[in-house]
Design a protein around this motif. Structure first.
Motif, PDB file in Angstrom:
ATOM      1  N   ILE A 167       0.841  -1.191   0.000  1.00  0.00           N
ATOM      2  CA  ILE A 167       0.000   0.000   0.000  1.00  0.00           C
ATOM      3  C   ILE A 167       0.879   1.245   0.000  1.00  0.00           C
ATOM      4  O   ILE A 167       1.859   1.319   0.725  1.00  0.00           O
ATOM      5  N   SER A 168       0.504   2.211  -0.818  1.00  0.00           N
ATOM      6  CA  SER A 168       1.282   3.443  -0.933  1.00  0.00           C
ATOM      7  C   SER A 168       1.336   4.182   0.391  1.00  0.00           C
ATOM      8  O   SER A 168       0.337   4.245   1.116  1.00  0.00           O
ATOM      9  N   PRO A 169       2.487   4.757   0.749  1.00  0.00           N
ATOM     10  CA  PRO A 169       2.600   5.506   2.009  1.00  0.00           C
ATOM     11  C   PRO A 169       1.807   6.811   1.970  1.00  0.00           C
ATOM     12  O   PRO A 169       1.349   7.287   3.015  1.00  0.00           O
ATOM     13  N   ASP A 170       1.653   7.397   0.795  1.00  0.00           N
ATOM     14  CA  ASP A 170       0.889   8.650   0.702  1.00  0.00           C
ATOM     15  C   ASP A 170      -0.505   8.372   0.149  1.00  0.00           C
ATOM     16  O   ASP A 170      -0.904   8.908  -0.882  1.00  0.00           O
ATOM     17  N   ILE A 171      -1.235   7.520   0.847  1.00  0.00           N
ATOM     18  CA  ILE A 171      -2.567   7.148   0.404  1.00  0.00           C
ATOM     19  C   ILE A 171      -3.545   8.305   0.586  1.00  0.00           C
ATOM     20  O   ILE A 171      -4.648   8.307   0.015  1.00  0.00           O
ATOM     21  N   GLY A 172      -3.116   9.296   1.349  1.00  0.00           N
ATOM     22  CA  GLY A 172      -3.992  10.438   1.612  1.00  0.00           C
ATOM     23  C   GLY A 172      -4.416  11.155   0.349  1.00  0.00           C
ATOM     24  O   GLY A 172      -5.578  11.545   0.202  1.00  0.00           O
ATOM     25  N   ALA A 173      -3.472  11.327  -0.580  1.00  0.00           N
ATOM     26  CA  ALA A 173      -3.803  12.004  -1.832  1.00  0.00           C
ATOM     27  C   ALA A 173      -4.844  11.207  -2.602  1.00  0.00           C
ATOM     28  O   ALA A 173      -5.771  11.764  -3.188  1.00  0.00           O
ATOM     29  N   VAL A 174      -4.684   9.896  -2.606  1.00  0.00           N
ATOM     30  CA  VAL A 174      -5.651   9.034  -3.272  1.00  0.00           C
ATOM     31  C   VAL A 174      -7.023   9.179  -2.623  1.00  0.00           C
ATOM     32  O   VAL A 174      -8.050   9.253  -3.306  1.00  0.00           O
ATOM     33  N   ALA A 175      -7.007   9.241  -1.296  1.00  0.00           N
ATOM     34  CA  ALA A 175      -8.275   9.362  -0.558  1.00  0.00           C
ATOM     35  C   ALA A 175      -9.005  10.640  -0.949  1.00  0.00           C
ATOM     36  O   ALA A 175     -10.225  10.645  -1.123  1.00  0.00           O
ATOM     37  N   ARG A 176      -8.255  11.733  -1.070  1.00  0.00           N
ATOM     38  CA  ARG A 176      -8.891  12.997  -1.450  1.00  0.00           C
ATOM     39  C   ARG A 176      -9.481  12.911  -2.857  1.00  0.00           C
ATOM     40  O   ARG A 176     -10.596  13.368  -3.112  1.00  0.00           O
ATOM     41  N   GLN A 177      -8.718  12.318  -3.778  1.00  0.00           N
ATOM     42  CA  GLN A 177      -9.222  12.160  -5.144  1.00  0.00           C
ATOM     43  C   GLN A 177     -10.477  11.298  -5.174  1.00  0.00           C
ATOM     44  O   GLN A 177     -11.440  11.600  -5.878  1.00  0.00           O
ATOM     45  N   GLU A 178     -10.435  10.225  -4.399  1.00  0.00           N
ATOM     46  CA  GLU A 178     -11.556   9.290  -4.396  1.00  0.00           C
ATOM     47  C   GLU A 178     -12.810   9.955  -3.838  1.00  0.00           C
ATOM     48  O   GLU A 178     -13.924   9.744  -4.339  1.00  0.00           O
ATOM     49  N   LYS A 179     -12.622  10.749  -2.812  1.00  0.00           N
ATOM     50  CA  LYS A 179     -13.767  11.462  -2.232  1.00  0.00           C
ATOM     51  C   LYS A 179     -14.382  12.399  -3.263  1.00  0.00           C
ATOM     52  O   LYS A 179     -15.615  12.436  -3.429  1.00  0.00           O
ATOM     53  N   GLU A 180     -13.545  13.129  -3.981  1.00  0.00           N
ATOM     54  CA  GLU A 180     -14.056  14.032  -5.013  1.00  0.00           C
ATOM     55  C   GLU A 180     -14.789  13.243  -6.105  1.00  0.00           C
ATOM     56  O   GLU A 180     -15.825  13.671  -6.609  1.00  0.00           O
ATOM     57  N   ARG A 181     -14.220  12.100  -6.437  1.00  0.00           N
ATOM     58  CA  ARG A 181     -14.822  11.260  -7.468  1.00  0.00           C
ATOM     59  C   ARG A 181     -16.224  10.810  -7.063  1.00  0.00           C
ATOM     60  O   ARG A 181     -17.166  10.871  -7.855  1.00  0.00           O
ATOM     61  N   GLN A 182     -16.362  10.397  -5.828  1.00  0.00           N
ATOM     62  CA  GLN A 182     -17.663   9.924  -5.344  1.00  0.00           C
ATOM     63  C   GLN A 182     -18.653  11.074  -5.211  1.00  0.00           C
ATOM     64  O   GLN A 182     -19.863  10.894  -5.414  1.00  0.00           O
ATOM     65  N   LEU A 183     -18.153  12.252  -4.864  1.00  0.00           N
ATOM     66  CA  LEU A 183     -19.058  13.401  -4.756  1.00  0.00           C
ATOM     67  C   LEU A 183     -19.573  13.814  -6.134  1.00  0.00           C
ATOM     68  O   LEU A 183     -20.735  14.191  -6.281  1.00  0.00           O
ATOM     69  N   ARG A 184     -18.696  13.732  -7.129  1.00  0.00           N
ATOM     70  CA  ARG A 184     -19.154  14.033  -8.492  1.00  0.00           C
ATOM     71  C   ARG A 184     -20.211  13.032  -8.931  1.00  0.00           C
ATOM     72  O   ARG A 184     -21.231  13.399  -9.526  1.00  0.00           O
ATOM     73  N   ALA A 185     -19.974  11.758  -8.645  1.00  0.00           N
ATOM     74  CA  ALA A 185     -20.952  10.720  -8.998  1.00  0.00           C
ATOM     75  C   ALA A 185     -22.266  10.958  -8.270  1.00  0.00           C
ATOM     76  O   ALA A 185     -23.348  10.746  -8.824  1.00  0.00           O
ATOM     77  N   LEU A 186     -22.151  11.410  -7.033  1.00  0.00           N
ATOM     78  CA  LEU A 186     -23.356  11.673  -6.247  1.00  0.00           C
ATOM     79  C   LEU A 186     -24.150  12.841  -6.823  1.00  0.00           C
ATOM     80  O   LEU A 186     -25.382  12.781  -6.930  1.00  0.00           O
ATOM     81  N   ALA A 187     -23.450  13.875  -7.228  1.00  0.00           N
ATOM     82  CA  ALA A 187     -24.130  15.024  -7.831  1.00  0.00           C
ATOM     83  C   ALA A 187     -24.887  14.591  -9.090  1.00  0.00           C
ATOM     84  O   ALA A 187     -26.023  15.006  -9.323  1.00  0.00           O
ATOM     85  N   ALA A 188     -24.238  13.731  -9.875  1.00  0.00           N
ATOM     86  CA  ALA A 188     -24.890  13.250 -11.098  1.00  0.00           C
ATOM     87  C   ALA A 188     -26.141  12.438 -10.758  1.00  0.00           C
ATOM     88  O   ALA A 188     -27.170  12.562 -11.424  1.00  0.00           O
ATOM     89  N   GLN A 189     -26.046  11.622  -9.716  1.00  0.00           N
ATOM     90  CA  GLN A 189     -27.178  10.772  -9.346  1.00  0.00           C
ATOM     91  C   GLN A 189     -28.312  11.612  -8.781  1.00  0.00           C
ATOM     92  O   GLN A 189     -29.486  11.303  -8.986  1.00  0.00           O
TER      93      GLN A 189
END
Lengths: 124, 124
Positions: free
Chosen positions: B75-97
């Motif tokens: 697992i990447s040591p800087d998973i935090g950046a991924v987490a932020r991207q993933e959160k944005e991704r899910q929020l965009r999907a949520l807005a679309a839904q």
DNA sequence: TAACTGTACTAACACAAATAGTACAGATAA
DNA sequence: TTATCTGTACTATTTGTGTTAGTACAGTTA
């Protein structure tokens, strides 16, 4: 307007199903309105008639449209029942998406902001 | 726990990508934690090693994991950046839904009820 | 040394989507 | 009646993607 996106991963016939069902539910296609014939729509969208036929058959199964052999396909007169089902379907999908967002750290306030934006910026 | 559902229409390698990314983002897999080897996970899930390799390669491209040839995947040591991207991704999907639900007649209050249920019935 | 590991290939297979083509019966307007 | 629409039902073929199968090689580790 009925359209398809060839780059979309979703199969063409599924795009057509969702597209036409939504147009009918939203009232952009009126009850008993005459849909393009299988061959005509295939020509317009530059896809195979069989693909249109597959979509129309499924839409008939879902009571979104009805077919009169020799005459054509028409929007179902009782589209209201379909509309209610579709609304429930989208609300279930929305609940699932809320859970996904929550699971990756989305805060309730952030989602509420999205909700306000969707309902305040446009009509109604 | 890493799992796959053979009945799901989503390809196995995509299920693995989403599954592992989510586990990492949620902290169930810790930074620098050793993932199962390609061959071991393939044996556990009863699928082909190539399919695991395809998923791991994409996860590395997304900076979710890193590979040390001969040692394994971690697992990447800087998973935090991924987490932020993933959160944005899910929020965009949520807005679309939200838009989809709104377009088929969902009322704002109904959605607010879903939101309350998701955040009130469980922890936090 | 032996047994792991990731990685890189090629080939084959499986499945679903889409296309191509033909055919037939019902409806309609000339 | 005839020509031309319409839906419908087939079969065969093609295409693309996902998955499997098998092999190989270099780095790591006990």
């Amino acid at each position: 307007m009925i359209t398809v996106d060839m780059r979309d991963r979703k199969p063409i016939y599924e795009q057509l199903i969702d597209n036409i069902r939504t147009l009918a539910v939203q009232g952009h296609l009126k009850p008993d309105e005459h849909l393009p014939s299988v061959r005509q729509l295939a020509a317009e969208l530059a896809i195979n008639p069989n693909t249109i036929q597959k979509a129309y058959a499924e839409l008939e199964r879902q009571n979104v449209i009805y077919a009169l052999p020799g005459r054509g396909n028409f929007i179902s007169p009782d589209i209201g029942a379909v509309a209610r089902q579709e609304k429930e379907r989208q609300l279930r999908a929305l609940a699932a998406q809320i859970t996904l967002a929550k699971n990756v750290g989305a805060q309730k306030d952030e989602i509420r902001t999205l909700l306000d934006a969707a309902y305040d910026d446009t009509t109604r």
